[in-house]
Structure formats: structure tokens, C-alpha cells
Write a protein that holds these residues in place. Structure first.
Motif, PDB file in Angstrom:
ATOM      1  N   LYS A 118      73.090  16.014 -51.727  1.00  0.00           N
ATOM      2  CA  LYS A 118      74.742  15.511 -51.082  1.00  0.00           C
ATOM      3  C   LYS A 118      75.258  16.647 -51.049  1.00  0.00           C
ATOM      4  O   LYS A 118      75.575  17.091 -52.425  1.00  0.00           O
ATOM      5  CB  LYS A 118      74.639  14.333 -52.459  1.00  0.00           C
ATOM      6  CG  LYS A 118      73.586  13.268 -52.738  1.00  0.00           C
ATOM      7  CD  LYS A 118      74.031  12.229 -51.274  1.00  0.00           C
ATOM      8  CE  LYS A 118      72.820  10.871 -52.285  1.00  0.00           C
ATOM      9  NZ  LYS A 118      71.917  10.891 -51.962  1.00  0.00           N
ATOM     10  N   LYS A 120      78.913  17.998 -49.685  1.00  0.00           N
ATOM     11  CA  LYS A 120      80.324  17.104 -49.385  1.00  0.00           C
ATOM     12  C   LYS A 120      81.011  18.393 -49.409  1.00  0.00           C
ATOM     13  O   LYS A 120      80.602  20.064 -49.605  1.00  0.00           O
ATOM     14  CB  LYS A 120      80.936  16.774 -50.505  1.00  0.00           C
ATOM     15  CG  LYS A 120      81.223  16.494 -51.645  1.00  0.00           C
ATOM     16  CD  LYS A 120      82.130  15.915 -52.218  1.00  0.00           C
ATOM     17  CE  LYS A 120      82.109  15.860 -53.780  1.00  0.00           C
ATOM     18  NZ  LYS A 120      82.907  15.078 -54.278  1.00  0.00           N
ATOM     19  N   ILE A 140      76.606  18.239 -42.843  1.00  0.00           N
ATOM     20  CA  ILE A 140      76.765  16.562 -43.810  1.00  0.00           C
ATOM     21  C   ILE A 140      77.014  15.994 -42.298  1.00  0.00           C
ATOM     22  O   ILE A 140      76.694  15.508 -41.530  1.00  0.00           O
ATOM     23  CB  ILE A 140      78.477  16.643 -43.794  1.00  0.00           C
ATOM     24  CG1 ILE A 140      79.497  17.459 -44.775  1.00  0.00           C
ATOM     25  CG2 ILE A 140      78.460  14.845 -44.558  1.00  0.00           C
ATOM     26  CD1 ILE A 140      80.460  17.272 -45.089  1.00  0.00           C
ATOM     27  N   ASN A 141      75.955  15.309 -43.250  1.00  0.00           N
ATOM     28  CA  ASN A 141      74.850  13.731 -42.145  1.00  0.00           C
ATOM     29  C   ASN A 141      74.022  13.590 -41.445  1.00  0.00           C
ATOM     30  O   ASN A 141      73.944  13.341 -40.131  1.00  0.00           O
ATOM     31  CB  ASN A 141      76.436  12.753 -41.693  1.00  0.00           C
ATOM     32  CG  ASN A 141      77.270  12.295 -42.682  1.00  0.00           C
ATOM     33  OD1 ASN A 141      76.540  11.574 -44.032  1.00  0.00           O
ATOM     34  ND2 ASN A 141      78.257  12.105 -42.622  1.00  0.00           N
ATOM     35  N   VAL A 142      73.196  14.921 -42.103  1.00  0.00           N
ATOM     36  CA  VAL A 142      71.772  15.234 -41.090  1.00  0.00           C
ATOM     37  C   VAL A 142      70.353  15.254 -42.312  1.00  0.00           C
ATOM     38  O   VAL A 142      70.799  14.365 -43.268  1.00  0.00           O
ATOM     39  CB  VAL A 142      72.252  16.893 -40.765  1.00  0.00           C
ATOM     40  CG1 VAL A 142      73.577  16.916 -40.081  1.00  0.00           C
ATOM     41  CG2 VAL A 142      72.310  17.626 -41.872  1.00  0.00           C
ATOM     42  N   LYS A 143      69.846  15.060 -41.678  1.00  0.00           N
ATOM     43  CA  LYS A 143      68.226  15.073 -42.645  1.00  0.00           C
ATOM     44  C   LYS A 143      68.108  16.812 -43.072  1.00  0.00           C
ATOM     45  O   LYS A 143      67.702  18.095 -41.910  1.00  0.00           O
ATOM     46  CB  LYS A 143      67.599  14.392 -41.250  1.00  0.00           C
ATOM     47  CG  LYS A 143      65.844  14.640 -42.176  1.00  0.00           C
ATOM     48  CD  LYS A 143      65.047  13.697 -41.464  1.00  0.00           C
ATOM     49  CE  LYS A 143      63.394  13.702 -41.829  1.00  0.00           C
ATOM     50  NZ  LYS A 143      62.339  13.281 -41.761  1.00  0.00           N
ATOM     51  N   TYR A 144      68.079  16.789 -44.206  1.00  0.00           N
ATOM     52  CA  TYR A 144      67.250  18.155 -44.537  1.00  0.00           C
ATOM     53  C   TYR A 144      65.965  18.318 -44.636  1.00  0.00           C
ATOM     54  O   TYR A 144      64.969  16.951 -45.467  1.00  0.00           O
ATOM     55  CB  TYR A 144      68.058  18.325 -45.970  1.00  0.00           C
ATOM     56  CG  TYR A 144      69.932  18.543 -45.951  1.00  0.00           C
ATOM     57  CD1 TYR A 144      70.545  19.184 -45.182  1.00  0.00           C
ATOM     58  CD2 TYR A 144      69.957  17.280 -46.383  1.00  0.00           C
ATOM     59  CE1 TYR A 144      71.660  19.282 -45.375  1.00  0.00           C
ATOM     60  CE2 TYR A 144      71.784  17.148 -46.399  1.00  0.00           C
ATOM     61  CZ  TYR A 144      72.427  18.069 -45.442  1.00  0.00           C
ATOM     62  OH  TYR A 144      74.234  17.734 -45.413  1.00  0.00           O
TER      63      TYR A 144
END
Length: 166
Positions: A118, A120, A140-144
């Protein structure tokens, strides 16, 4: 397209201790898996799949290796996969025979589950370690993909692949 991102992390003393514990666990499990594969090969057996070794480790966690419960199970799972892949590559003739990891010579690193990673504002959550400050923002809010924590004898780093839609 996958872009690589490497950021420095700033763990507290307690978090650093947990990071070292994860590094040691990854090394131990990698060596355990290699030893199993070599012993099996010397006895004329076929390649042991990583699933079988992971099931065996799950049983050992309940009795002999209780300390493995203190770190993320993804660290152990990926160490088994890495060792099995190294052994497979050796038999296919793509790489040299895998060597055991030695504390003084091998690069301290371990895997973190991308689903449980996660991010932030200037912080990242590493499973069973907690929120750790980072020096620059990761999208943030992407595929890792394939997040790994490494140590270069001075600083800790998080390297991660970030999937970018073009």
C-alpha cells in the motif's frame, strides 16, 4: 509497459530489525530449498515442485520453525520460488549451478506481495513491518509488480515495477 522505480526507505530501529529478520528468513528458506533439491537429485529423484516444498514448510512452521510466523509468508513463498527457478534454469542450461546464499556475500533482499503493498503520501506499507517513510512519492492506485526490499550496506531501498498504460 512496466516502469521500474527505486526509492529509499527510512525505517525506524524496530522496523529495521524486522527488515533484517525478513532478509534472514528469505536467505534461510532459499538455502533450505536448494539443499532439498540437491539431496533429492543425489538420491536419483526428480525435481521437487515449489508447491510441495511450501507445504512441507507450512508443517514445519507449526512445530520446529515457529519463528517463521514472525515474517510475512510471502517472503518464504517467494524464496522457495526463486530457488526452484534457479534450479530449473540450471538444468535447462541457462545458468550456472545455484549457490547457497552466504550472509556476508549475498545481497540482503526479500520480496513483498504486490497486492499487500500500500502506498500513500510519502509512505509505504510493508507487510508485517508497517508504514515506512520514503524519500519520493510512488504513483498511487496503479498496479505494482515484483516489489523487493534491498540493502546496499548503507541504505534500504524499495524497488517496484509500475504498470503504465500507454
Amino acid at each position: 509497459m512496466i516502469l521500474a522505480k527505486k526509492v529509499r526507505i527510512y525505517p525506524t530501529k524496530e522496523q529495521e530489525q524486522k527488515l533484517w529478520q525478513s532478509v534472514g528468513t528469505a536467505r534461510f528458506i532459499y538455502n533450505y530449498t536448494l539443499a532439498k533439491q540437491e539431496e533429492n537429485y543425489k538420491n536419483g529423484g526428480k525435481f521437487i515442485s515449489d508447491g510441495i516444498i511450501r507445504k512441507e514448510l507450512t508443517q514445519l512452521k507449526k512445530s520446529e520453525l515457529i519463528w517463521l510466523n514472525e515474517v510475512s509468508n510471502n517472503v518464504t513463498k517467494q524464496a522457495v520460488k526463486d530457488a526452484c527457478n534457479a534450479y530449473k534454469r540450471f538444468f535447462k542450461g541457462l545458468a550456472k549451478k545455484p549457490k547457497f546464499k552466504i550472509r556476508k556475500k549475498s545481497k540482503p533482499s526479500f520480496y513483498n506481495d504486490p497486492i499487500k503493498l500500500k502506498v500513500k503520501e510519502k509512505k509505504v506499507l510493508i507487510e508485517k513491518i508497517g508504514w515506512i517513510k520514503i524519500n519520493e512519492q510512488i504513483p498511487i492506485n496503479v498496479k505494482y509488480t515484483n516489489p523487493r526490499i534491498t540493502y546496499d550496506n548503507k541504505y534500504w531501498y524499495l524497488s517496484v515495477g509500475i504498470e503504465v498504460v500507454v
